[in-house]
Design a protein around this motif. Structure first.
Motif, PDB file in Angstrom:
ATOM      1  N   VAL A  17     -25.753  -8.136 -90.084  1.00  0.00           N
ATOM      2  CA  VAL A  17     -27.108  -8.374 -90.575  1.00  0.00           C
ATOM      3  C   VAL A  17     -27.774  -9.506 -89.798  1.00  0.00           C
ATOM      4  CG1 VAL A  17     -28.447  -9.171 -92.552  1.00  0.00           C
ATOM      5  CG2 VAL A  17     -26.656  -7.458 -92.875  1.00  0.00           C
ATOM      6  N   LYS A  18     -27.045 -10.578 -89.570  1.00  0.00           N
ATOM      7  CA  LYS A  18     -27.598 -11.709 -88.812  1.00  0.00           C
ATOM      8  C   LYS A  18     -27.984 -11.299 -87.396  1.00  0.00           C
ATOM      9  CE  LYS A  18     -24.239 -14.395 -89.131  1.00  0.00           C
ATOM     10  NZ  LYS A  18     -23.455 -15.564 -88.693  1.00  0.00           N
ATOM     11  N   ALA A  19     -27.089 -10.557 -86.736  1.00  0.00           N
ATOM     12  CA  ALA A  19     -27.355 -10.146 -85.360  1.00  0.00           C
ATOM     13  C   ALA A  19     -28.608  -9.278 -85.284  1.00  0.00           C
ATOM     14  CB  ALA A  19     -26.143  -9.406 -84.807  1.00  0.00           C
ATOM     15  N   LYS A  20     -28.743  -8.370 -86.230  1.00  0.00           N
ATOM     16  CA  LYS A  20     -29.909  -7.483 -86.227  1.00  0.00           C
ATOM     17  C   LYS A  20     -31.183  -8.265 -86.514  1.00  0.00           C
ATOM     18  CE  LYS A  20     -31.958  -3.508 -85.988  1.00  0.00           C
ATOM     19  NZ  LYS A  20     -32.085  -2.812 -84.684  1.00  0.00           N
ATOM     20  N   MET A  21     -31.123  -9.219 -87.432  1.00  0.00           N
ATOM     21  CA  MET A  21     -32.310 -10.022 -87.749  1.00  0.00           C
ATOM     22  C   MET A  21     -32.764 -10.833 -86.541  1.00  0.00           C
ATOM     23  SD  MET A  21     -31.403 -11.355 -91.618  1.00  0.00           S
ATOM     24  CE  MET A  21     -32.881 -12.376 -91.726  1.00  0.00           C
ATOM     25  N   THR A  22     -31.822 -11.415 -85.831  1.00  0.00           N
ATOM     26  CA  THR A  22     -32.166 -12.197 -84.643  1.00  0.00           C
ATOM     27  C   THR A  22     -32.755 -11.308 -83.561  1.00  0.00           C
ATOM     28  OG1 THR A  22     -30.363 -13.736 -85.148  1.00  0.00           O
ATOM     29  CG2 THR A  22     -31.287 -13.819 -82.926  1.00  0.00           C
ATOM     30  N   GLU A  23     -32.285 -10.063 -83.490  1.00  0.00           N
ATOM     31  CA  GLU A  23     -32.813  -9.124 -82.503  1.00  0.00           C
ATOM     32  C   GLU A  23     -34.256  -8.734 -82.841  1.00  0.00           C
ATOM     33  OE1 GLU A  23     -32.034  -4.490 -81.143  1.00  0.00           O
ATOM     34  OE2 GLU A  23     -30.412  -5.618 -82.096  1.00  0.00           O
ATOM     35  N   VAL A  24     -34.519  -8.469 -84.098  1.00  0.00           N
ATOM     36  CA  VAL A  24     -35.852  -8.036 -84.517  1.00  0.00           C
ATOM     37  C   VAL A  24     -36.827  -9.203 -84.557  1.00  0.00           C
ATOM     38  CG1 VAL A  24     -37.185  -6.963 -86.382  1.00  0.00           C
ATOM     39  CG2 VAL A  24     -34.888  -6.120 -85.841  1.00  0.00           C
ATOM     40  N   TRP A  25     -36.362 -10.362 -85.035  1.00  0.00           N
ATOM     41  CA  TRP A  25     -37.212 -11.554 -85.126  1.00  0.00           C
ATOM     42  C   TRP A  25     -36.565 -12.679 -84.313  1.00  0.00           C
ATOM     43  CZ3 TRP A  25     -35.685  -8.872 -89.639  1.00  0.00           C
ATOM     44  CH2 TRP A  25     -36.688  -8.078 -90.209  1.00  0.00           C
ATOM     45  N   PRO A  26     -36.811 -12.735 -82.997  1.00  0.00           N
ATOM     46  CA  PRO A  26     -36.145 -13.726 -82.136  1.00  0.00           C
ATOM     47  C   PRO A  26     -36.372 -15.168 -82.571  1.00  0.00           C
ATOM     48  CG  PRO A  26     -37.258 -12.061 -80.820  1.00  0.00           C
ATOM     49  CD  PRO A  26     -37.690 -11.848 -82.232  1.00  0.00           C
ATOM     50  N   HIS A  27     -37.495 -15.445 -83.212  1.00  0.00           N
ATOM     51  CA  HIS A  27     -37.756 -16.819 -83.637  1.00  0.00           C
ATOM     52  C   HIS A  27     -36.868 -17.230 -84.810  1.00  0.00           C
ATOM     53  CE1 HIS A  27     -39.934 -15.425 -87.220  1.00  0.00           C
ATOM     54  NE2 HIS A  27     -40.425 -14.485 -86.446  1.00  0.00           N
ATOM     55  N   ALA A  28     -36.251 -16.266 -85.494  1.00  0.00           N
ATOM     56  CA  ALA A  28     -35.360 -16.582 -86.625  1.00  0.00           C
ATOM     57  C   ALA A  28     -33.992 -16.963 -86.069  1.00  0.00           C
ATOM     58  CB  ALA A  28     -35.252 -15.388 -87.566  1.00  0.00           C
ATOM     59  N   ASP A  29     -33.897 -18.186 -85.588  1.00  0.00           N
ATOM     60  CA  ASP A  29     -32.667 -18.626 -84.922  1.00  0.00           C
ATOM     61  C   ASP A  29     -31.743 -19.414 -85.840  1.00  0.00           C
ATOM     62  OD1 ASP A  29     -34.441 -20.698 -85.118  1.00  0.00           O
ATOM     63  OD2 ASP A  29     -33.887 -21.626 -83.216  1.00  0.00           O
ATOM     64  N   GLN A  30     -32.176 -19.665 -87.069  1.00  0.00           N
ATOM     65  CA  GLN A  30     -31.325 -20.356 -88.041  1.00  0.00           C
ATOM     66  C   GLN A  30     -31.293 -19.492 -89.304  1.00  0.00           C
ATOM     67  OE1 GLN A  30     -29.618 -23.065 -87.392  1.00  0.00           O
ATOM     68  NE2 GLN A  30     -30.561 -23.591 -85.437  1.00  0.00           N
ATOM     69  N   ILE A  31     -30.223 -18.700 -89.456  1.00  0.00           N
ATOM     70  CA  ILE A  31     -30.136 -17.744 -90.564  1.00  0.00           C
ATOM     71  C   ILE A  31     -28.949 -18.105 -91.447  1.00  0.00           C
ATOM     72  CG2 ILE A  31     -29.894 -15.315 -91.207  1.00  0.00           C
ATOM     73  CD1 ILE A  31     -31.021 -14.591 -88.459  1.00  0.00           C
ATOM     74  N   PHE A  32     -29.201 -18.236 -92.734  1.00  0.00           N
ATOM     75  CA  PHE A  32     -28.154 -18.547 -93.704  1.00  0.00           C
ATOM     76  C   PHE A  32     -28.184 -17.500 -94.807  1.00  0.00           C
ATOM     77  CE2 PHE A  32     -29.366 -22.432 -91.613  1.00  0.00           C
ATOM     78  CZ  PHE A  32     -28.165 -23.086 -91.377  1.00  0.00           C
ATOM     79  N   LEU A  33     -27.062 -16.809 -94.990  1.00  0.00           N
ATOM     80  CA  LEU A  33     -26.936 -15.798 -96.033  1.00  0.00           C
ATOM     81  C   LEU A  33     -25.885 -16.270 -97.033  1.00  0.00           C
ATOM     82  CD1 LEU A  33     -26.942 -12.571 -93.810  1.00  0.00           C
ATOM     83  CD2 LEU A  33     -28.888 -13.670 -94.945  1.00  0.00           C
TER      84      LEU A  33
END
Length: 350
Positions: free
Chosen positions: A297-313
């Motif tokens: 999920v993190k990898a896909k989110m970073t791919e779709v939204w490159p500016h989302a470089d700090q993701i916490f789930l």
């Protein structure tokens, strides 16, 4: 369980280069114009021209601040600042707003008050020189404004919306500040031209005093708006509702995610965003499967939204109350997106 995506360089180096050129063009124009206005103001004794000289000096200093912000915001994260230095741009934009208020607005009000109490008469030839200086300044300020507008228009086309929508939603405080300064400078020169012209025609200095007050009021208003925008970003502002809804829907669509109970976002800079979500996974997943789901999920989110470089789930068990609140949050987000869409449609180019 909590996971974070590693910071990745943003694709903004080309845009930042164009912004730096725009700032340098504005700086060069303001330095020349400030000198010309100051000489003309001393020569004519015109308070409106001196107010405009102070305005240009303030703008020149602000451009130096903005150039510093472009460089300093690019520093890599370290132990003291693990999320990077992206908010440097908002800090220096705030200083620029303070500079506009103090050096431009307050000095203009002072010059207006001085003009009201002054009974001295001005030389007609001197005023013709002053009007010529302002005419040249208007051309130079206009050229700098056109440069900024061209960059804004290019960004608006890429984003698929109008220029007004891009100006409102623009994530680069440096470009937005230059645009505000140049627009204000052009309008301020028009006020000064009218004040000097009416003074020359009527012999009544009150017109120049009014022009100085109008310039001061304009600068104070622009400084206030820029300061409030920078304040919001420095305190911690979420990304726009449309992107938040996209991220929320993406998470909801994942087969392993049962409920997204909370979604929080915050701008960390022009190319860095923090995304924190509490999610309830479907039953039956073991620890290895949970780890794989989070990484995917993190990898896909970073791919779709490159500016989302700090993701916490954060994986948590959702209660009935959590689920009800999540539905309410999503409905509120839908209303916010609809409201923004209506505003963007009004500001879109025909």
């Amino acid at each position: 369980m909590s996971e974070s995506a590693a910071p990745t360089p943003g694709p903004r180096s080309g845009e930042d280069t164009r912004t730096a050129v725009t700032v340098l063009v504005a700086l060069g124009a303001n330095l020349v114009i400030a000198l010309a206005k100051a000489i003309g103001g001393v020569f004519t004794g015109s308070p409106a021209l001196l107010s405009e000289a102070a305005h240009s000096v303030a703008d020149s200093l602000n451009e130096v601040f903005l150039l510093a912000s472009l460089k300093r915001s690019k520093r890599v994260p370290d132990a003291q600042h693990p999320f990077g230095y992206g908010k440097e741009r908002y800090f220096w934009a705030l200083l620029a707003a303070v500079g506009i208020f103090v050096m431009g607005g307050c000095f203009s009000f002072f010059q207006g008050a001085e003009a009201l109490h002054s009974s001295s008469s001005e030389d007609r030839t001197g005023y013709l020189v002053g009007l010529a200086v302002l005419g040249v300044a208007l051309v130079a300020e206009g050229a700098s404004l056109v440069r900024a507008l061209v960059q804004v228009r290019g960004k608006a086309r890429k984003a698929g919306h109008g220029m007004l929508a891009e100006i409102r939603a623009g994530d680069d405080p440096t470009l937005r500040t230059v645009l505000a300064e140049d627009s204000t400078a052009c309008l301020g020169v028009v006020f000064a031209l009218l004040g000097m012209g009416l003074h020359m025609l009527t012999g009544d200095g009150v017109y120049e005093a009014v022009a100085s007050f109008l310039i001061g009021a304009l600068l104070v208003y622009v400084a206030y708006r820029l300061a409030m925008e920078s304040r919001g970003r420095l305190i911690g502002e979420a990304i726009d509702p449309a992107q938040r809804r996209e991220i929320r829907r993406f998470l909801d669509e994942q087969p392993e995610i049962d409920t997204v109970t909370t979604l929080l976002t915050m701008r960390l800079g022009t190319e860095s965003t923090l995304v924190a979500a509490r999610i309830d996974l479907v039953a039956g997943l073991d620890s290895e499967e949970v780890e794989e789901v989070l990484m995917r999920v993190k990898a896909k989110m970073t791919e779709v939204w490159p500016h989302a470089d700090q993701i916490f789930l954060d994986v948590t068990d959702a209660s009935a109350k959590d689920r009800a609140r999540a539905r309410q949050d999503l409905q509120a987000l839908d209303r916010a997106v609809a409201a923004d869409a209506g505003t963007d449609a009004e500001g879109a180019s025909p």
